[in-house]
Scaffold this motif. Sequence first.
Motif, PDB file in Angstrom:
ATOM      1  N   LEU A 375       0.817  -1.212   0.000  1.00 39.68           N
ATOM      2  CA  LEU A 375       0.000   0.000   0.000  1.00 39.68           C
ATOM      3  C   LEU A 375       0.852   1.264   0.000  1.00 39.68           C
ATOM      4  O   LEU A 375       0.308   2.373   0.008  1.00 39.68           O
ATOM      5  CB  LEU A 375      -0.928   0.001   1.217  1.00 39.68           C
ATOM      6  N   GLY A 376       2.155   1.102   0.011  1.00 38.97           N
ATOM      7  CA  GLY A 376       3.025   2.268  -0.051  1.00 38.97           C
ATOM      8  C   GLY A 376       2.976   3.131   1.191  1.00 38.97           C
ATOM      9  O   GLY A 376       3.061   4.366   1.101  1.00 38.97           O
ATOM     10  N   LEU A 377       2.866   2.509   2.359  1.00 41.65           N
ATOM     11  CA  LEU A 377       2.856   3.303   3.583  1.00 41.65           C
ATOM     12  C   LEU A 377       4.214   3.971   3.785  1.00 41.65           C
ATOM     13  O   LEU A 377       5.255   3.374   3.503  1.00 41.65           O
ATOM     14  CB  LEU A 377       2.543   2.423   4.791  1.00 41.65           C
ATOM     15  N   PRO A 378       4.216   5.197   4.283  1.00 35.77           N
ATOM     16  CA  PRO A 378       5.492   5.868   4.546  1.00 35.77           C
ATOM     17  C   PRO A 378       6.182   5.283   5.763  1.00 35.77           C
ATOM     18  O   PRO A 378       5.576   4.523   6.542  1.00 35.77           O
ATOM     19  CB  PRO A 378       5.076   7.317   4.791  1.00 35.77           C
ATOM     20  N   SER A 379       7.446   5.644   5.952  1.00 31.96           N
ATOM     21  CA  SER A 379       8.138   5.209   7.165  1.00 31.96           C
ATOM     22  C   SER A 379       7.489   5.871   8.374  1.00 31.96           C
ATOM     23  O   SER A 379       6.947   6.982   8.299  1.00 31.96           O
ATOM     24  CB  SER A 379       9.616   5.575   7.101  1.00 31.96           C
ATOM     25  N   ALA A 380       7.554   5.189   9.488  1.00 28.30           N
ATOM     26  CA  ALA A 380       6.960   5.724  10.720  1.00 28.30           C
ATOM     27  C   ALA A 380       7.653   7.008  11.149  1.00 28.30           C
ATOM     28  O   ALA A 380       7.018   7.912  11.684  1.00 28.30           O
ATOM     29  CB  ALA A 380       7.043   4.676  11.817  1.00 28.30           C
ATOM     30  N   GLN A 381       8.944   7.093  10.911  1.00 30.61           N
ATOM     31  CA  GLN A 381       9.667   8.301  11.303  1.00 30.61           C
ATOM     32  C   GLN A 381       9.164   9.514  10.537  1.00 30.61           C
ATOM     33  O   GLN A 381       9.005  10.602  11.121  1.00 30.61           O
ATOM     34  CB  GLN A 381      11.170   8.105  11.074  1.00 30.61           C
ATOM     35  N   ASN A 382       8.874   9.349   9.248  1.00 30.87           N
ATOM     36  CA  ASN A 382       8.337  10.473   8.471  1.00 30.87           C
ATOM     37  C   ASN A 382       6.942  10.853   8.948  1.00 30.87           C
ATOM     38  O   ASN A 382       6.586  12.043   8.986  1.00 30.87           O
ATOM     39  CB  ASN A 382       8.320  10.130   6.983  1.00 30.87           C
ATOM     40  N   VAL A 383       6.133   9.860   9.319  1.00 28.34           N
ATOM     41  CA  VAL A 383       4.804  10.155   9.859  1.00 28.34           C
ATOM     42  C   VAL A 383       4.937  10.924  11.166  1.00 28.34           C
ATOM     43  O   VAL A 383       4.255  11.934  11.391  1.00 28.34           O
ATOM     44  CB  VAL A 383       3.991   8.859  10.063  1.00 28.34           C
ATOM     45  N   ALA A 384       5.815  10.467  12.049  1.00 28.28           N
ATOM     46  CA  ALA A 384       6.000  11.135  13.339  1.00 28.28           C
ATOM     47  C   ALA A 384       6.448  12.582  13.144  1.00 28.28           C
ATOM     48  O   ALA A 384       5.922  13.502  13.786  1.00 28.28           O
ATOM     49  CB  ALA A 384       7.016  10.372  14.187  1.00 28.28           C
ATOM     50  N   ARG A 385       7.423  12.787  12.259  1.00 30.16           N
ATOM     51  CA  ARG A 385       7.905  14.150  12.034  1.00 30.16           C
ATOM     52  C   ARG A 385       6.811  15.042  11.453  1.00 30.16           C
ATOM     53  O   ARG A 385       6.702  16.217  11.813  1.00 30.16           O
ATOM     54  CB  ARG A 385       9.135  14.121  11.134  1.00 30.16           C
ATOM     55  N   ARG A 386       5.990  14.499  10.548  1.00 27.65           N
ATOM     56  CA  ARG A 386       4.885  15.289   9.989  1.00 27.65           C
ATOM     57  C   ARG A 386       3.890  15.664  11.079  1.00 27.65           C
ATOM     58  O   ARG A 386       3.255  16.719  11.031  1.00 27.65           O
ATOM     59  CB  ARG A 386       4.200  14.498   8.874  1.00 27.65           C
ATOM     60  N   MET A 387       3.753  14.792  12.076  1.00 22.18           N
ATOM     61  CA  MET A 387       2.842  15.071  13.186  1.00 22.18           C
ATOM     62  C   MET A 387       3.512  15.881  14.300  1.00 22.18           C
ATOM     63  O   MET A 387       2.913  16.137  15.336  1.00 22.18           O
ATOM     64  CB  MET A 387       2.309  13.753  13.778  1.00 22.18           C
ATOM     65  N   ARG A 388       4.772  16.256  14.071  1.00 17.37           N
ATOM     66  CA  ARG A 388       5.554  17.024  15.045  1.00 17.37           C
ATOM     67  C   ARG A 388       5.721  16.250  16.361  1.00 17.37           C
ATOM     68  O   ARG A 388       5.630  16.796  17.453  1.00 17.37           O
ATOM     69  CB  ARG A 388       4.943  18.403  15.297  1.00 17.37           C
ATOM     70  N   ILE A 389       5.961  14.955  16.205  1.00 20.49           N
ATOM     71  CA  ILE A 389       6.225  14.072  17.332  1.00 20.49           C
ATOM     72  C   ILE A 389       7.652  13.547  17.186  1.00 20.49           C
ATOM     73  O   ILE A 389       8.054  13.111  16.098  1.00 20.49           O
ATOM     74  CB  ILE A 389       5.231  12.903  17.372  1.00 20.49           C
ATOM     75  N   GLU A 390       8.420  13.595  18.253  1.00 18.14           N
ATOM     76  CA  GLU A 390       9.783  13.087  18.209  1.00 18.14           C
ATOM     77  C   GLU A 390       9.746  11.569  18.013  1.00 18.14           C
ATOM     78  O   GLU A 390       9.193  10.836  18.834  1.00 18.14           O
ATOM     79  CB  GLU A 390      10.514  13.422  19.513  1.00 18.14           C
ATOM     80  N   PRO A 391      10.349  11.057  16.930  1.00 19.95           N
ATOM     81  CA  PRO A 391      10.298   9.608  16.707  1.00 19.95           C
ATOM     82  C   PRO A 391      11.128   8.851  17.738  1.00 19.95           C
ATOM     83  O   PRO A 391      12.017   9.408  18.390  1.00 19.95           O
ATOM     84  CB  PRO A 391      10.901   9.436  15.299  1.00 19.95           C
ATOM     85  N   LEU A 392      10.843   7.581  17.861  1.00 24.97           N
ATOM     86  CA  LEU A 392      11.728   6.710  18.618  1.00 24.97           C
ATOM     87  C   LEU A 392      13.129   6.763  18.011  1.00 24.97           C
ATOM     88  O   LEU A 392      13.285   6.865  16.793  1.00 24.97           O
ATOM     89  CB  LEU A 392      11.232   5.264  18.579  1.00 24.97           C
ATOM     90  N   SER A 393      14.127   6.671  18.843  1.00 28.22           N
ATOM     91  CA  SER A 393      15.497   6.657  18.336  1.00 28.22           C
ATOM     92  C   SER A 393      15.804   5.302  17.703  1.00 28.22           C
ATOM     93  O   SER A 393      15.193   4.281  18.069  1.00 28.22           O
ATOM     94  CB  SER A 393      16.481   6.929  19.467  1.00 28.22           C
ATOM     95  N   PRO A 394      16.738   5.248  16.762  1.00 26.01           N
ATOM     96  CA  PRO A 394      17.159   3.944  16.235  1.00 26.01           C
ATOM     97  C   PRO A 394      17.590   2.987  17.327  1.00 26.01           C
ATOM     98  O   PRO A 394      17.334   1.776  17.241  1.00 26.01           O
ATOM     99  CB  PRO A 394      18.317   4.311  15.304  1.00 26.01           C
ATOM    100  N   LYS A 395      18.211   3.504  18.378  1.00 24.29           N
ATOM    101  CA  LYS A 395      18.648   2.662  19.495  1.00 24.29           C
ATOM    102  C   LYS A 395      17.446   2.010  20.179  1.00 24.29           C
ATOM    103  O   LYS A 395      17.488   0.832  20.549  1.00 24.29           O
ATOM    104  CB  LYS A 395      19.447   3.490  20.493  1.00 24.29           C
ATOM    105  N   ASP A 396      16.360   2.773  20.370  1.00 17.11           N
ATOM    106  CA  ASP A 396      15.168   2.220  21.004  1.00 17.11           C
ATOM    107  C   ASP A 396      14.533   1.135  20.131  1.00 17.11           C
ATOM    108  O   ASP A 396      14.072   0.104  20.640  1.00 17.11           O
ATOM    109  CB  ASP A 396      14.152   3.315  21.284  1.00 17.11           C
TER     110      ASP A 396
END
Length: 499
Positions: A375-396
């Motif tokens: 379905l071509g979903l975007p990466s979660a990090q891009n969704v979080a940034r668009r929502m102005r939410i700090e994404p989980l770190s790669p380490k997490d």
Amino acid sequence: MPSIHGRLVRNGEGTPMGQFVPSGKFGRIFPTLQPLIPPLAALEELGRAMKDANPADPKGDNEDIPAGFTYLGQFIDHDITFDTTSIQEVQVDPLALHNFRTPALDLDCVYGRGPGDQPYLYQLPPNDALFLIGTTSANTPGGDPKVQTSLPFDLPRGPQSLAIIGDPRNDENLIVAQLHLAFLRFHNKVVAGLQNGTITPPPSATQSSLFEQARRLVTWHYQWIVVNDFLRKVVDPHVLDHVLERGRAFYLPKGDAFIPVEFSAAAYRLGHSMVREAYDFNEVFTFKPSPRQVVPATLQLLFNFSGRSGVGVPIPSDWIIDWRRFFRFPNDGVTAGLSRRLDPFLAPTLAEIPDHGVLPGVNLPIANLKRGRSLGLPSAQNVARRMRIEPLSPKDIAKGPDGAVAEKHNLHVETPLWYYILKEAEQRGGAKRLGPVGSRILAEVFVGLLELDASSYLASNPQWKPTLPSAKKGDFAMTDLLSFAGDLSPINDPKNVKP
């Protein structure tokens, strides 16, 4: 039924996508974000790492969410989405997918098109405001022979044993089938209350037929449960309150509502993580010690006792559900079972679903990950940034055995949305509820579906409070609905047990 009118799908900022599509479609909240297309082999390895290695460990239980909410969530999903397309490994345009459910919390999975268009769901006139109710069959060999047979606690069924209901998917496992039955019984009790004067018709339907009065009351109380009971358990309640009080910021259809694929293929698949491998179903079928205990109610057995499996229907009388073991009723002396933690691990039976007549054999985590890719979903990090939410770190994201696989394929940097939603629930929701991204998607879509439905209580009468006799101080929970429908534990009722 879907409207014949069209709608212009827009993104969260109100920018037209430039594509006019008919109602009843899926769509996107974030159409301008680039799709994430990982290698299939990476998704397959990640999916295999999402199997719960200790499904019976009580440390994996979610103490905040009783087991019944897993299947209430599935029931709600069947009320708003029905995508008949198969899982594919090639990309699919969600605007080309047809949703065969109305994108509204209107219980069309229960009511169908009503007694006029689908009279076979209802009793014969003059009782056609009432649903048909099916009866149980003989008890299970080796089960409890003392439970009476032919009790009114199954879905109505045709000669092929398939349920005669508004959505055939509600007969795919026994718990959701018994939940559908509870809504049939709830409606019939509301009809009886309107007839005998113990229930007052809703102001918006006083001139309507008896059926429409009951349907409006049932639907509004169900919508109240979705927002104030179900959602408040699975999302961050502060996020839900923010959306209710300050409005939506991302799910902003211009015209008719639609189901976003970020919701249907990712955030709302949280329930797969909540499923148990076995349930404390009733006194006969349980993993808890009981004088009547026979075997645990395994997930596999719950699939078998359904019309789609063609095995255990009409259901045996000793397989009638005990709702006290699925929802927390006050002061009843029975401890409700729990759902599993919201994390990236699924019960083994879901991680490797065998071919049992309902679904072909499939690894559900792999299927979900491939669905998001197709379905071509975007990466979660891009969704979080668009929502102005700090994404989980790669380490997490890289934590745990699943995270190690994600890191191996660089999926800890750009992460599939469904997997991220579960990982975020584990890391930021304490594995008890969704984190900020998942909570926001669910809150906005559910509130939006109600606000865009002119017949919902939130759109037509936002000050409305539940009115049925079992409502408590203007509130109404799933336990109130089941209490009003009655017969919480039929196999423990003396009138249903042979002396």
